[in-house]
Design a protein around this motif. Structure first.
Motif, PDB file in Angstrom:
ATOM      1  N   ALA A  61      -4.421 -10.488  -8.200  1.00  0.00           N
ATOM      2  CA  ALA A  61      -4.205  -9.616  -7.043  1.00  0.00           C
ATOM      3  C   ALA A  61      -4.378 -10.380  -5.735  1.00  0.00           C
ATOM      4  CB  ALA A  61      -5.163  -8.424  -7.093  1.00  0.00           C
TER       5      ALA A  61
ATOM      6  N   LEU B 152      -5.986  -2.765   1.373  1.00  0.00           N
ATOM      7  CA  LEU B 152      -6.800  -2.691   0.163  1.00  0.00           C
ATOM      8  C   LEU B 152      -7.740  -1.491   0.203  1.00  0.00           C
ATOM      9  CD1 LEU B 152      -7.740  -6.456  -0.344  1.00  0.00           C
ATOM     10  CD2 LEU B 152      -5.785  -5.199  -1.241  1.00  0.00           C
TER      11      LEU B 152
ATOM     12  N   THR C 257       2.378  -1.669  -2.479  1.00  0.00           N
ATOM     13  CA  THR C 257       1.725  -2.278  -1.314  1.00  0.00           C
ATOM     14  C   THR C 257       2.754  -2.868  -0.359  1.00  0.00           C
ATOM     15  OG1 THR C 257      -0.283  -2.769  -2.574  1.00  0.00           O
ATOM     16  CG2 THR C 257       0.090  -4.054  -0.580  1.00  0.00           C
TER      17      THR C 257
ATOM     18  N   VAL D   3      -0.588  -6.489 -11.907  1.00  0.00           N
ATOM     19  CA  VAL D   3      -0.554  -6.672 -10.460  1.00  0.00           C
ATOM     20  C   VAL D   3       0.862  -6.517  -9.915  1.00  0.00           C
ATOM     21  CG1 VAL D   3      -0.872  -8.389  -8.634  1.00  0.00           C
ATOM     22  CG2 VAL D   3      -2.637  -8.078 -10.370  1.00  0.00           C
TER      23      VAL D   3
ATOM     24  N   ALA E  11       2.347  -4.180  -6.990  1.00  0.00           N
ATOM     25  CA  ALA E  11       2.733  -4.873  -5.758  1.00  0.00           C
ATOM     26  C   ALA E  11       3.821  -4.158  -4.948  1.00  0.00           C
ATOM     27  CB  ALA E  11       3.162  -6.309  -6.073  1.00  0.00           C
TER      28      ALA E  11
ATOM     29  N   ILE F 210      -7.484  -9.956 -13.197  1.00  0.00           N
ATOM     30  CA  ILE F 210      -6.774  -9.067 -12.274  1.00  0.00           C
ATOM     31  C   ILE F 210      -7.166  -9.385 -10.829  1.00  0.00           C
ATOM     32  CG2 ILE F 210      -6.670  -6.678 -11.455  1.00  0.00           C
ATOM     33  CD1 ILE F 210      -6.428  -5.735 -14.239  1.00  0.00           C
TER      34      ILE F 210
ATOM     35  N   LEU G 143      -1.851  -2.575  -4.770  1.00  0.00           N
ATOM     36  CA  LEU G 143      -2.781  -3.657  -5.075  1.00  0.00           C
ATOM     37  C   LEU G 143      -4.206  -3.331  -4.654  1.00  0.00           C
ATOM     38  CD1 LEU G 143      -0.589  -6.709  -3.997  1.00  0.00           C
ATOM     39  CD2 LEU G 143      -1.160  -6.009  -6.318  1.00  0.00           C
TER      40      LEU G 143
ATOM     41  N   VAL H  63      -5.858  -1.229  -7.431  1.00  0.00           N
ATOM     42  CA  VAL H  63      -6.072  -2.097  -8.589  1.00  0.00           C
ATOM     43  C   VAL H  63      -7.220  -3.070  -8.334  1.00  0.00           C
ATOM     44  CG1 VAL H  63      -5.042  -3.946  -9.964  1.00  0.00           C
ATOM     45  CG2 VAL H  63      -3.703  -1.907  -9.429  1.00  0.00           C
ATOM     46  N   SER H  64      -7.264  -3.645  -7.141  1.00  0.00           N
ATOM     47  CA  SER H  64      -8.300  -4.633  -6.816  1.00  0.00           C
ATOM     48  C   SER H  64      -9.678  -3.996  -6.744  1.00  0.00           C
ATOM     49  CB  SER H  64      -7.977  -5.316  -5.478  1.00  0.00           C
ATOM     50  OG  SER H  64      -6.735  -5.968  -5.524  1.00  0.00           O
TER      51      SER H  64
END
Length: 353
Positions: free
Chosen positions: A321, A290, A134, A127, A131, A317, A301, A304-305
């Motif tokens: 996140a 997101l 983002t 994460v 980060a 995760i 993020l 990844v999320s």
């Protein structure tokens, strides 16, 4: 009356009437301001700590609302029930919820959100690698929507002062309302169609071959457009109110230069309102990021999320996140409150300057 005033003034200036002389009022104001700052920072830090505790609780609960079984996803579609149960035991998902929560809180206190089910790496490491991407587009979007939202709102507010150019006011309100109502992911798709497919000016998605700055233009634009419209509408209304205040009428009566009139007397009040609004908008902006990141394959993020939720059911995760995103939002809001306190001490709550 005039004699009493003169007398009091002379006492003050000579240092006989007020302890400490003429510096006393200034010292009292400085002491009052310093005390207000201490109480303000104390309240904000307590609020930040409470929100972080709630965030830990929310990140534990939220994964339970996600449909699907991570043990079944990891074991595969052809796995037997005994194999799924073995994976669930290995992941610790077979333990009672209070035990899982206690282990989770203990891990968070040590900066450990667990090991990713899919990548077999520390979840926080994955994460934190995403980060900065983002944070980069969120901070860039914040600067962009504040600058352009303020500039457009102030310009329209000044031009339409006193019901002048009402057609412009109507067009502005309709246009800003329309832009603000379009979801960010729809704006992202339209931007790709226009600037990446039709005009071929910018890349449609993140790619190291294009460079970080060029790839970030469309994601930042998609996140900023709706925010610009919202800030501009609020700013335009605030400008209309401020320009009708008595002190502004007096300043216009003195024939002050436009730069002094608007930059010195009007702008501080408008900026305070815009910054207050930006703290609220920022939370929604991070939520939009997101989805927008997944549209542009931006390695932040959001991507990844979305993968952790839709594909892997990767609880560690997801928790890491959500916690990092929530922490970023809280810290941004905290710093905005500090900036507001610097610009306008009245926002400290109990200071009377």
């Amino acid at each position: 009356m005039s004699h009493s005033i003169d007398a009091s003034d002379s006492l003050s200036s000579s240092g006989l009437g007020i302890p400490g002389g003429h510096n006393a009022p200034r010292e009292l104001r400085a002491s009052s301001l310093a005390g207000a700052w201490r109480r303000f920072i104390g309240r904000r830090l307590i609020g930040l700590a409470v929100n972080l505790v709630l965030l830990v609780l929310v990140t534990f609960i939220i994964v339970r609302l996600i449909p699907g079984d991570p043990a079944a996803a990891i074991a595969g579609t052809d796995a037997s029930q005994s194999q799924v149960d073995a994976v669930r035991a290995e992941l610790g998902l077979d333990k009672p919820l209070p035990v899982q929560f206690g282990q989770y809180v203990l891990g968070v206190l040590h900066g450990d959100f667990g090991t990713s089910f899919h990548y077999q790496l520390p979840a926080l490491q994955i994460v934190l690698t995403a980060a900065p991407y983002t944070i980069a587009i969120a901070f860039a979007s914040l600067i962009v929507f504040l600058f352009f939202g303020l500039a457009i709102g102030i310009a329209v507010g000044i031009i339409t002062r006193g019901d002048r150019h009402r057609w412009l006011d109507h067009v502005f309100n309709i246009g800003a309302g329309l832009i603000a109502s379009i979801p960010a992911y729809v704006q992202a798709t339209l931007l790709i169609m226009v600037f990446a497919v039709w005009l071929v000016w910018l890349p449609p998605a993140y790619s190291p071959s294009y460079g970080l700055a060029q790839s970030a233009v469309l994601p930042v634009a998609a996140l900023s457009l709706g925010c610009i419209a919202s800030v501009a509408r609020i700013t335009r209304r605030e400008v209309a109110v401020v320009l009708e205040q008595d002190y502004m009428r007096t300043a216009r009566g003195w024939r002050l230069p436009s730069l002094t009139l608007y930059a010195k007397h009007m702008l501080p009040n408008v900026v305070t309102t815009a910054l207050t609004l930006s703290g609220i908008i920022l939370t929604a902006l991070l939520g939009s990021a997101l989805i927008v990141e997944s549209v542009f394959a931006w390695p932040g993020l959001g991507t990844v999320s979305v993968q952790a939720i839709s594909e892997f059911k990767d609880y560690p995760i997801i928790r890491a996140a959500v916690f990092v995103i929530g922490t970023i939002s809280l810290l941004f809001t905290f710093f905005i409150d500090i900036i507001l306190g610097i610009l306008d001490p009245r926002t400290l709550g109990d200071h009377r300057g």
